[in-house]
Design a protein around this motif. Sequence first.
Motif, PDB file in Angstrom:
ATOM      1  N   ASN A  68       1.758  -7.759   0.920  1.00 56.42           N
ATOM      2  CA  ASN A  68       0.493  -7.795   1.613  1.00 56.42           C
ATOM      3  C   ASN A  68      -0.388  -8.832   0.931  1.00 56.42           C
TER       4      ASN A  68
ATOM      5  N   GLU B 200       4.909  -0.704   2.392  1.00 51.74           N
ATOM      6  CA  GLU B 200       5.057  -1.879   3.250  1.00 51.74           C
ATOM      7  C   GLU B 200       6.231  -2.717   2.785  1.00 51.74           C
TER       8      GLU B 200
ATOM      9  N   PHE C  52      -0.576   7.443  -2.251  1.00 51.51           N
ATOM     10  CA  PHE C  52      -0.441   8.710  -1.543  1.00 51.51           C
ATOM     11  C   PHE C  52       0.424   9.664  -2.319  1.00 51.51           C
TER      12      PHE C  52
ATOM     13  N   THR D 151       5.303   8.119  11.155  1.00 53.81           N
ATOM     14  CA  THR D 151       6.626   7.630  10.775  1.00 53.81           C
ATOM     15  C   THR D 151       6.710   7.387   9.271  1.00 53.81           C
ATOM     16  N   GLY D 152       5.593   7.563   8.593  1.00 52.24           N
ATOM     17  CA  GLY D 152       5.607   7.420   7.137  1.00 52.24           C
ATOM     18  C   GLY D 152       5.378   6.018   6.648  1.00 52.24           C
ATOM     19  N   SER D 153       5.102   5.072   7.546  1.00 54.85           N
ATOM     20  CA  SER D 153       4.911   3.715   7.024  1.00 54.85           C
ATOM     21  C   SER D 153       3.458   3.524   6.608  1.00 54.85           C
ATOM     22  N   ALA D 154       3.256   2.725   5.571  1.00 55.13           N
ATOM     23  CA  ALA D 154       1.937   2.588   4.953  1.00 55.13           C
ATOM     24  C   ALA D 154       1.399   1.184   5.097  1.00 55.13           C
ATOM     25  N   ARG D 155       0.082   1.077   5.199  1.00 53.92           N
ATOM     26  CA  ARG D 155      -0.574  -0.214   5.256  1.00 53.92           C
ATOM     27  C   ARG D 155      -1.778  -0.158   4.332  1.00 53.92           C
ATOM     28  N   GLY D 156      -2.258  -1.333   3.927  1.00 53.66           N
ATOM     29  CA  GLY D 156      -3.423  -1.330   3.050  1.00 53.66           C
ATOM     30  C   GLY D 156      -4.319  -2.507   3.340  1.00 53.66           C
TER      31      GLY D 156
ATOM     32  N   PRO E 272       4.746   8.063   1.382  1.00 53.77           N
ATOM     33  CA  PRO E 272       5.231   7.336   2.549  1.00 53.77           C
ATOM     34  C   PRO E 272       6.016   6.105   2.133  1.00 53.77           C
ATOM     35  N   ILE E 273       6.700   5.491   3.086  1.00 51.50           N
ATOM     36  CA  ILE E 273       7.481   4.293   2.806  1.00 51.50           C
ATOM     37  C   ILE E 273       6.519   3.124   2.630  1.00 51.50           C
TER      38      ILE E 273
ATOM     39  N   GLU F 285      -5.979   2.769   2.538  1.00 50.75           N
ATOM     40  CA  GLU F 285      -4.535   2.800   2.791  1.00 50.75           C
ATOM     41  C   GLU F 285      -4.258   3.784   3.914  1.00 50.75           C
ATOM     42  N   SER F 286      -3.343   3.410   4.768  1.00 52.59           N
ATOM     43  CA  SER F 286      -3.031   4.275   5.902  1.00 52.59           C
ATOM     44  C   SER F 286      -1.587   4.715   5.825  1.00 52.59           C
ATOM     45  N   SER F 287      -1.349   5.889   6.362  1.00 52.13           N
ATOM     46  CA  SER F 287       0.021   6.404   6.407  1.00 52.13           C
ATOM     47  C   SER F 287       0.152   7.183   7.710  1.00 52.13           C
TER      48      SER F 287
ATOM     49  N   LEU G 269       1.738  15.861   6.683  1.00 55.92           N
ATOM     50  CA  LEU G 269       2.119  15.032   7.825  1.00 55.92           C
ATOM     51  C   LEU G 269       2.815  15.856   8.900  1.00 55.92           C
TER      52      LEU G 269
ATOM     53  N   SER H 120      -3.178   9.113   8.544  1.00 51.26           N
ATOM     54  CA  SER H 120      -3.932   9.552   7.362  1.00 51.26           C
ATOM     55  C   SER H 120      -4.499   8.329   6.688  1.00 51.26           C
ATOM     56  N   LEU H 121      -5.767   8.397   6.377  1.00 48.54           N
ATOM     57  CA  LEU H 121      -6.385   7.283   5.674  1.00 48.54           C
ATOM     58  C   LEU H 121      -6.891   7.765   4.330  1.00 48.54           C
TER      59      LEU H 121
ATOM     60  N   ALA I 237       0.829  -1.204   0.000  1.00 50.29           N
ATOM     61  CA  ALA I 237       0.000   0.000   0.000  1.00 50.29           C
ATOM     62  C   ALA I 237       0.862   1.252   0.000  1.00 50.29           C
TER      63      ALA I 237
END
Lengths: 576, 542
Positions: free
Chosen positions: A228, A224, A200, B57-62, A221-222, B52-54, B12, B82-83, A196
């Motif tokens: 995933n 993952e 952004f 610390t700048g790390s992202a998830r989805g 952003p960095i 997606e989240s950020s 951010l 941030s979503l 993900a």
Amino acid sequence: MPRWLIHCALLLLFAVHTPLAATTPGGFRIAGVVVDSVSGAPIDRAAVLIAPVTSLDDTVTVLTSSNGQFLFAGLAAGKYRLTAGRRGYTFQGLDQHETYMTAIAVGQGLDSEHIRFRLFPEAVLAGNVSNDFGDPVRDARVLLFQRKIFSGAHTTSLVSRGATDDKGNYRFAHLAAGVYTVAVYAKPWYASSQGAGLRFGEGIGIRQVGFPDSNVEHAPPIPESAPNPILDVVYPVSFYSNAGTLDTATPLSLVPGGSFSADFTLHAVPALRLRVKLPAEASENFTHSPPMDETASDSTTTFAAAIQVSGEELENLSAQPVTGEPGYYEIFDAPPGELKLTASWLKNRGPYTEQSKTAQVSAESRIDMELPGPLASVSGTVQSNSRSNLTPEDDGEGLSPMLYLLPRGTENSVGTKIGEKGSFSLSLPAGQYEVSISGYGDSQIDSIKSPDAIVSGHIINLLPGKPVKLEVQLTIPNCSVAGFAMKEGKPIPGAMILLIPVDSAQNASLFHRDQSDSDGSFTLANVLPGRYTLLAIENGWDLEWANLAVLFRYLPNGQPLEIKPGSSVTMNPKVQ
Amino acid sequence: MTRLIPIPFFLLAILSSLVRAQESPGSSCPCTLQGTVVDSISGAPVRGALVESSNDTGSARGTLTDSQGAFQFEGLPAGSVSLMATKPGFLTSSPVPYLKKFSTFQVGPAVPPALIKLTPTGVIYGRVVDDHGDPLENFEVQLVRRAPSDGTPFLFTQLLGAHQPFVTDDRGNFRIPDLPPAAFFVLVGPAGRETYRSQDTSVPLGYSRVFYPGVTDLASASPLKVFAGRETQANFVLNAKPLVYIAGSIVGYSPGSQVGLSVAETFKPAETADVHLDQQTGLFQTRLLPPGSYNLSAAATDSQSLDVSTATRTASQLVKADSNVSGLRLVLRPCVNISVNIHGLSSEEETERVMIFMHARGQGAGRQAMGLRAQDKAGMPPGDMHFVCVLSGTYWIEASGYGPNHAFYVESISSGSMDLLANDLVVGSSASISPIEVVFRKGAATLSGTVNIANSSHGALVCVIPPSPRKFPLFQIAENDGSFQFLNLSPGTYRIAVVDALIDPDPGNQELMKKLSSISKEVSLAEGQSVSLTLDVNAVEE
């Protein structure tokens, strides 16, 4: 009648109700009636077009009357292409078979006023593609295959490509009746092999409304670090209905004027990550920077991977060289199924070489592109008969003249650049291969001679470990054969004319075909000199004409021909 | 009018510093953030949306939402995150970015679930048939929209990129999805350049490119309103009309010059019609064309001439051809070169960035807004800027200047005695135009603030109406936190209004402009002043 390309012309429909005469200078006429091929009923307000075969853009259009009749008057003598169409009937030529049709010969003593134009109503194949969520899949690639006689044998070949719209719907219209199969390829819209967060960074957050080009930067952003599992997914190529390959797909039979709905539900599966080992020769010159230009003179190795269906490349997959391991590439996002891997390199500053391999993948795996030994080496020269240029064409993009050995039943094909004096050399595993040349303009392979390998037409048989020398002759095919197809003294229109080379009877791609026109005449152009048999077969369009077993009963009564270089031969074959 | 400067978006950094002040002491995270994605119009949950989240610390998830529209992220550190939610068919996935995509939420042990609203896009669909009711296949459909900056029409469908061109299928149907709520003009015409020859009428027929409901000029066209989550229908019945030609002569060039003529439709400028042009006599005749309006543009270059500025002569004319046009005279005139003098900037500051635009006004039919940039030459003394070979037409002038240390505003733009902030510049057949004088001043004003968007579904559109003589309103969509900022403003009395972000900022919509004016608040800006306001969203019916 030479090949005719179908133009998708727009119909002009006028509020007229009487048969209209179209006039041009001259005294002859073309007239007839347009009927529905299924019911036999006359079709009104169909657009009928004629154009002289010498200037196909000069079309004259007329609408049929309420009893389906049309008339073109005041025509000069000559041959005319006749086409017709209407909403619901594909635009088609008179007695059209594949790309061949019967042209109308107009002149003294010729009957061109009793034409019966059978219009075949068209069929439609449409459907919907959705995903596991029940949501439509948009922009999916939809492939339409048709089972028909192609190059003389029953094959299933790709005839059209389409795409789904925002509701997941696709539609193939203007189809002739026949047997079809449908396949769908798509990538899940949310899939990403890199996880993900990439979105952004895409220029969002504008301050000016409505201005497409004023974007605001945002530091992405960095992403993952680990893949995933929710997002690292693919859809395998899906055949109707719920089949994984072309052979297991359900054939759909469409009748003239019929329609069928073929829906798909795509299921996401984990994307495969594959590791490919390039042949050793390619790794020798491996540079660490990703190669950009395969035509660069410095040693560069390139690698490409694509999803393949029935010989058609669908979509390229991203492949990256593995850092720290020269000669290895990693493919992301591969769906299970058939892939085509292509590597190209320069051999020790020698000729440019290309190798392709077809691979079936079903799990995370390593693929080795190294050709399985023992290899047979093939070398030789390419020469030209004609005193005119042998100069290989350089089309400016640096794509040089190449010689390819294409596999017949095996997985690997190899191509190499032909040297300045016409020399070439490459190595391959044992098997049957077809020799193919590119980059010589209009010149084609006339003959292939070899003291070692068995050559039939353009096909050579390689035995393991046995070196083979080939002498390839090129020539520009500029001979022609023309004549009249006759049966008991009468000309026969619509007959299939076949010109079969005596030495290459297995290689259908070397045959020439035509359809006889209304006066029985035909022309075959761009023929290579050599020895041939000429056949004319009435109602022969459904035959597997490339199959020798089928032609066997016609060959004995065919006309033998010897065509000298640069000559035009006239012959009237007896129609069988 | 000043053009707003895009600012690097330090979301951010700003947000995280704001949020830390609110962090509960002794937070016991890592925590789970749960939420739902809903349709902002219907309120229904959106399944299968990508969230997606950020975080700081700048790390992202989805992850993807389930059938109830629900999602969750586990193991998040305390703080703000941030979503961004996307799904095809919603504005955040539209190829043209319209709304802010981020929302910011708190992560903590007892925070309320996050609610993300996605606004669905609209669709224009329809059917194109001939006067017998038979479908017309392979007709191209385009959308024209008026630019928010100046109301000039432009081809919106070009922004939809890969899906172009939109054409009718075998049933005459077309469908254009992914549209923001706005007013569009629908333009339909044959996709190719086929000409038809038929012997049963004396003249061949063809189809003109028309705007809904079937007119060839934009001025008489009816716009179609697209609403979020709804499909708007636009059907066409087209009549084939006799084709016409445009013929005439090009005069006013010296023998031996190279003459060229292009004939193109306003909204298909790349496809020029075939024209037979005799270089010696200047006589020309186009091939047969469907009736409509065509832009004729002629140029002649005298290769013998030593004076570069007079070597090229040009002429352009919009021709409305409903029947054959003969005897048209295109009189070539020397190129109109317009020089631009900059005042108020030292040469050092000028070389930082100065842009002067001449925006072409649509000549009735509407041309794409084109900016001709004055050549700015670094290091040259101010004043050495010019527009070369300007075609005749009507233009509005825009200027912006930036320096590293100062914020500039445009005090005046004039040509001779003509005030170009209040008026358009007409470039016509008269040879010379007085140089354009642009006066910059230090001490630009800023109008910024925050809109209370906590309860708004779609966000806020901030409209600023500058004092006369400047004509165009400025529009901006508020950031995720409601903030907005208008820079480089000249002193004066402004009016500011805030409405729902889905309102279409169309300066050509007189009713909307009146409503905005009536609900607006007055704000006075002095030179160098920064004014900050807190505002609420006003409901306005379109």
